[in-house]
Design an enzyme around this catalytic site. Sequence first.
Site, short mmCIF file in Angstrom:
data_model
loop_
_atom_site.label_atom_id
_atom_site.label_comp_id
_atom_site.label_asym_id
_atom_site.label_seq_id
_atom_site.Cartn_x
_atom_site.Cartn_y
_atom_site.Cartn_z
N TYR A 59 -15.15 60.04 99.58
CA TYR A 59 -13.73 59.83 99.25
C TYR A 59 -12.80 60.69 100.10
CZ TYR A 59 -14.89 56.52 95.71
OH TYR A 59 -15.36 55.39 95.08
N ARG A 62 -12.28 58.34 102.84
CA ARG A 62 -11.38 57.25 102.44
C ARG A 62 -9.91 57.75 102.47
NH1 ARG A 62 -15.61 55.84 102.63
NH2 ARG A 62 -14.76 55.01 104.53
N ASN A 95 -6.34 47.87 95.07
CA ASN A 95 -6.53 48.76 96.21
C ASN A 95 -6.19 50.19 95.84
OD1 ASN A 95 -7.14 46.45 97.64
ND2 ASN A 95 -5.02 46.15 98.28
N ILE A 96 -6.89 51.14 96.45
CA ILE A 96 -6.67 52.55 96.12
C ILE A 96 -5.74 53.21 97.13
CG2 ILE A 96 -8.88 52.74 94.92
CD1 ILE A 96 -9.94 54.30 97.39
N ASP A 97 -5.31 52.47 98.15
CA ASP A 97 -4.38 53.04 99.13
C ASP A 97 -2.95 52.96 98.60
OD1 ASP A 97 -3.04 50.48 100.07
OD2 ASP A 97 -5.14 50.00 100.49
N HIS A 112 -7.33 50.36 89.76
CA HIS A 112 -8.59 51.03 90.11
C HIS A 112 -8.38 52.46 90.61
CE1 HIS A 112 -10.72 46.88 90.67
NE2 HIS A 112 -10.64 47.24 89.42
N GLU A 206 -9.89 32.75 102.49
CA GLU A 206 -10.74 31.59 102.26
C GLU A 206 -10.74 31.25 100.78
OE1 GLU A 206 -14.64 34.54 102.42
OE2 GLU A 206 -14.17 33.18 104.07
N ALA A 222 -3.20 37.30 104.90
CA ALA A 222 -2.11 37.75 104.03
C ALA A 222 -0.86 38.07 104.84
CB ALA A 222 -2.56 38.99 103.24
#
Length: 239
Positions: A59, A62, A95-97, A112, A206, A222
């Site tokens: 993490y 990340r 998303n965690i960003d 999340h 998709e 997107a």
Amino acid sequence: MRDMAQIRNIVILSGAGISAESGLRTFRADDGLWDDHRVEDVATPEAFRRDPDLVQRFYDERRANIMAAQPNAAHHALARLDREWPAELLIVTQNIDDLHERAGAGRVLHMHGEGLSAWCSACDARHHWTGTLRDKPPCPACGARALRPDIVWFGEMPYRMDEIFAALSRADLFVSIGTSGAVYPAAGFVEQAKSCGARTLELNLERSQGSHWFDETRLGPASERVPEWVEDALGGRPC
Ligand SMILES: [Zn+2]
């Protein structure tokens, strides 16, 4: 077709596809790997108990990647929608960003957790965090060396589900962006919104496993589909 004039409350679910276009890799359901790690080695409470150092390093990386990434056209379009949409709007992100926020969106809920947040398991405080955790820094609130990533791991309950379901029950339009629709509880959001009368739209690279639940699916990146749709929505055109 429903006229935008009938649509007031919007709930948007954003997933990995929107962050991927900013270069952030996430867990891939097809091979079960996340940046060459098995999910059960880095993203479960058991993994953290077994090998906290490995999980903290994972993490920490990340977190550094999130800070180096930039919002893309999809994030910017949603931020514009958030600024200009006059009624209720909620961006629920898997998303965690923090790219939605850095693009300027305010009404964002991280179901999340957040990569740039540290959670103290001693005193329950949460702290905005941009450094590392592998060196076991003390909690700024209580001093305990008990900080963990503020992330909902596999096997843990996603955050603020009551709030999400309340918003879904009031939604006139539910839009799912860049998510496979394969993982519950998020996969159930479209069913919930639909059963409460919302129109449902999917924007995805998709066709997803949950595609049959949606009134309409628009395929493509997107960064292209989201700005087009936001233009339509703010222009009052049917969606
Ligand atoms: Zn603490």
